[in-house]
Design a protein around this motif. Structure first.
Motif, short mmCIF file in Angstrom:
data_model
loop_
_atom_site.label_atom_id
_atom_site.label_comp_id
_atom_site.label_asym_id
_atom_site.label_seq_id
_atom_site.Cartn_x
_atom_site.Cartn_y
_atom_site.Cartn_z
N ASP A 16 27.74 -7.18 72.59
CA ASP A 16 26.65 -6.41 72.00
C ASP A 16 25.55 -7.32 71.45
O ASP A 16 24.36 -7.02 71.59
N ASN A 17 25.95 -8.41 70.83
CA ASN A 17 24.96 -9.37 70.31
C ASN A 17 24.16 -10.00 71.44
O ASN A 17 22.95 -10.21 71.33
N TYR A 18 24.87 -10.31 72.55
CA TYR A 18 24.16 -10.92 73.68
C TYR A 18 23.15 -9.95 74.26
O TYR A 18 22.01 -10.34 74.59
N LEU A 19 23.51 -8.68 74.36
CA LEU A 19 22.57 -7.69 74.91
C LEU A 19 21.35 -7.53 74.01
O LEU A 19 20.24 -7.28 74.49
N LYS A 20 21.53 -7.68 72.70
CA LYS A 20 20.39 -7.64 71.78
C LYS A 20 19.47 -8.84 72.00
O LYS A 20 18.24 -8.71 71.99
N VAL A 21 20.06 -10.00 72.22
CA VAL A 21 19.27 -11.20 72.50
C VAL A 21 18.49 -11.01 73.79
O VAL A 21 17.30 -11.34 73.89
N LEU A 22 19.15 -10.47 74.81
CA LEU A 22 18.51 -10.24 76.10
C LEU A 22 17.36 -9.24 75.97
O LEU A 22 16.28 -9.44 76.55
#
Length: 613
Positions: free
Chosen positions: A360-366
């Motif tokens: 979820d954190n990676y998708l926010k960064v993306l």
């Protein structure tokens, strides 16, 4: 060719075979003897001292032995690799002198960064100069009473035509300074004496001298040093563990780590940031109190992953224009979107692969990467290839209009890397990914062909693993200005991106501003916004709207809606102007990436390969 010419001349003399043989051997003897006479290569050494560290100076004494020429030109680079701006390092040089046998030699400055010395027949000369070092950044030298950071391309001069020559650097620290951190090899186990095999290595090996906190770890057969300069609330054991995970993940992509020793030089300041990659080290800027907050700690790990990934991508696998370097001039390439953009992509997905951040954190960064691209008006003016080429005049020299006419090769290059990664994974049925492209290119061009790649060669490697022609992709997204179809590519992994602001009907002036002492100053006017159309300027100070004083941006448009006509009072060049403005809708996007309902087996397959789930 010379020997062939001599043989022709001897034949024309109509000598006997014995005479020809004797003369030819005699000629070879004199040629060899003459070569041997000047065979000893120049020996170059430097001594660096800090007698006025508190005033930000380094004193350099350079010795050159075995000179066999009437004049010698010393040069200082005008830029440092990895930072694409001519910084004119020679501007910081003072009190240049040259001498031999105790006598001063004459010299003339023949270009802004060239000093030509009349050697007067001397075989050994000594050069002395001072360098002023008071620019705090990862790419420039900084010296004060607490430490000395030497960004070597702005410290050491080199003899013209001798970039291939080795050198020795001896450092005499200030009283109380007890450590040197650099990737340059020690001489006879003396940490204050270092050796460089050539100038490309020297200019790619920054040196930290002081009382830095040094700790490290071993991973992938490489000894890693972390040199923390300045206090900070960092946790050594956590850093060692987490950075080791990053190193392992990145090494796995390429299949090898080409270093034996690698150094992270970290400068901790009240507000720090940025990084600059080097062949076997990197310099990072950090905020000293940020390690204790998870979001800022994650950002630091992302920076670590970015700069460390460069030891392969850029420092070894590189665009063909970036090496051998021309240190006197700009080195142009259209491929910084790969060199920096792909690295920006990997800096975060590597953290995901190492389980340092959840999905979820990676998708926010993306999503944030997408927002950076989509909220930049310059995306419709400058292609990412042009952004790479013009880095020298635009990326490192931003002004109040840069948002309107440029795009970042970091942010757009990153999202293009994401698209290509998903394309390759999907089209290969999850057999390949962008990792395979990077490894192939590293082996093919750095290790086998031992040169950089061209634009066309990198494109061919992408096509090799995608199994398809990418002409249209390059035409639209690399060389063109087409809107990016994010959902086409995200759907391969069962995701979609939606703009959370799509239904908003809020008004906006379309400015970026700063507030100091309750004064609102416009720093940027965004293209095609209300402020752009109706003539608000950067550097205007906004004092009132509809005659009511405003002191913060949040209150400026309270109760207004798109289409409303307002009067904006500004101070400009000592005058008060009242400008009629028609408010327009706020077009800022805010994307969120979510999973589609009931993803297919193929989508799950791509997702698992992409995110290593």
């Amino acid at each position: 060719m010379l020997l062939k010419s001599i043989a022709i001349i001897f034949n024309k003399l109509r000598l006997t075979k014995l005479q020809l043989t004797s003369l030819f051997c005699l000629t070879l003897f004199f040629m060899t003897a003459n070569t041997s006479k000047g065979a000893n290569p120049p020996q170059i050494s430097y001594t660096v001292t800090f007698p006025e560290a508190q005033a930000h100076y380094a004193d350099i004494e350079m010795h050159i032995d075995n000179i066999n020429q009437n004049s010698i030109t010393l040069k200082m680079p005008v830029w440092t690799p990895g930072s694409y701006l001519v910084r004119e390092f020679a501007k910081n040089v003072e009190t240049f002198t040259a001498s031999a046998n105790g006598k001063e030699l004459t010299y003339k400055k023949t270009r802004k960064n060239w000093w030509t010395i009349n050697t007067a027949g001397a075989s050994s000369i000594t050069i002395k100069y001072n360098v002023y070092c008071n620019e705090i950044s990862v790419r420039t030298s900084t010296i004060d009473a607490s430490h000395g950071f030497l960004s070597t391309s702005g410290i050491f001069m080199y003899p013209e035509g001798m970039l291939h020559q080795p050198s020795t650097i001896h450092i005499i620290p200030c009283n109380g300074w007890d450590k040197v951190s650099t990737s340059l090899a020690m001489v006879k186990n003396d940490p204050f004496t270092r050796h460089s095999p050539d100038y490309d290595i020297l200019f790619d090996s920054p040196i930290e001298v002081g009382n830095q906190d040094v700790f490290g770890f071993d991973v992938a057969g490489v000894k890693y040093e972390i040199a923390m300069c300045g206090a900070g609330n960092y946790d050594k054991e956590r850093l060692k563990k987490d950075i080791a995970k990053i190193v392992e993940q990145e090494t796995a992509i390429y299949g090898e780590n080409p270093n034996k020793y690698y150094v992270f030089i970290v400068h901790n300041y009240l507000k720090g940031g940025g990084g600059l990659e080097h062949l076997s080290s990197t310099v990072l800027g950090a905020s000293r109190d940020a390690y204790g907050h998870e979001s800022s700690y994650q950002s630091f790990l992302s920076l670590v992953a970015h700069e460390h990934f460069h030891l392969w991508n850029v420092k070894r696998l590189r665009p063909i224009a970036l090496g051998p370097f021309d240190y006197d001039n700009e080195n142009y390439t259209t491929d910084l979107w790969i060199a920096e953009g792909f690295t920006a992509y990997y800096q975060d997905i590597v953290l995901r692969h190492a389980d340092l951040i959840p999905t979820d954190n990676y998708l926010k960064v993306l999503a944030n990467d997408i927002n950076l691209v989509e909220n930049q008006p310059g995306k419709k003016i400058q292609s990412v290839a042009d952004a790479s080429y013009d880095a020298w005049i635009k990326a490192y020299r931003p002004n109040e209009n840069s948002a309107n006419n440029t795009i970042s090769y970091y942010s757009k290059g990153s999202v293009l890397a994401m698209l290509l990664d998903l394309e390759i994974i999907n089209d290969s049925q999850a057999k390949y990914s962008l990792d395979d492209v990077m490894k192939y290119m590293y082996n093919e061009y750095y290790k086998t062909k031992k040169r950089g790649y061209t634009d066309a060669e990198f494109k061919l490697s992408l096509e090799k693993f995608a199994g398809k022609n990418l002409d249209e992709f390059y035409k639209k997204y690399v060389y063109g200005l087409a809107d990016i179809d994010y959902n086409k590519y995200l759907s391969y992994a069962g995701y979609s991106a939606a703009d959370e602001n799509a239904a908003n009907n809020e008004p906006a002036l379309g400015i970026v501003s700063s507030t100091t002492n309750n004064k609102i100053t416009v720093t940027t006017v965004l293209r095609n916004s209300a402020a752009w159309v109706d003539g608000i300027n950067a550097k205007d100070e906004i004092s009132a709207i509809d005659g009511q004083a405003v002191t913060d941006t949040a209150a400026m448009l309270k109760g207004k809606k798109p289409g409303d006509k307002i009067s904006v009072s500004v101070h400009r060049d000592g005058l008060v102007l009242i400008l009629p403005v028609t408010l327009l809708r706020n077009t800022t996007v805010k994307y969120k990436i979510t999973s589609v309902n009931d993803p297919s087996a193929q989508q799950i397959k791509v997702r698992n390969k992409w995110l290593k789930l």
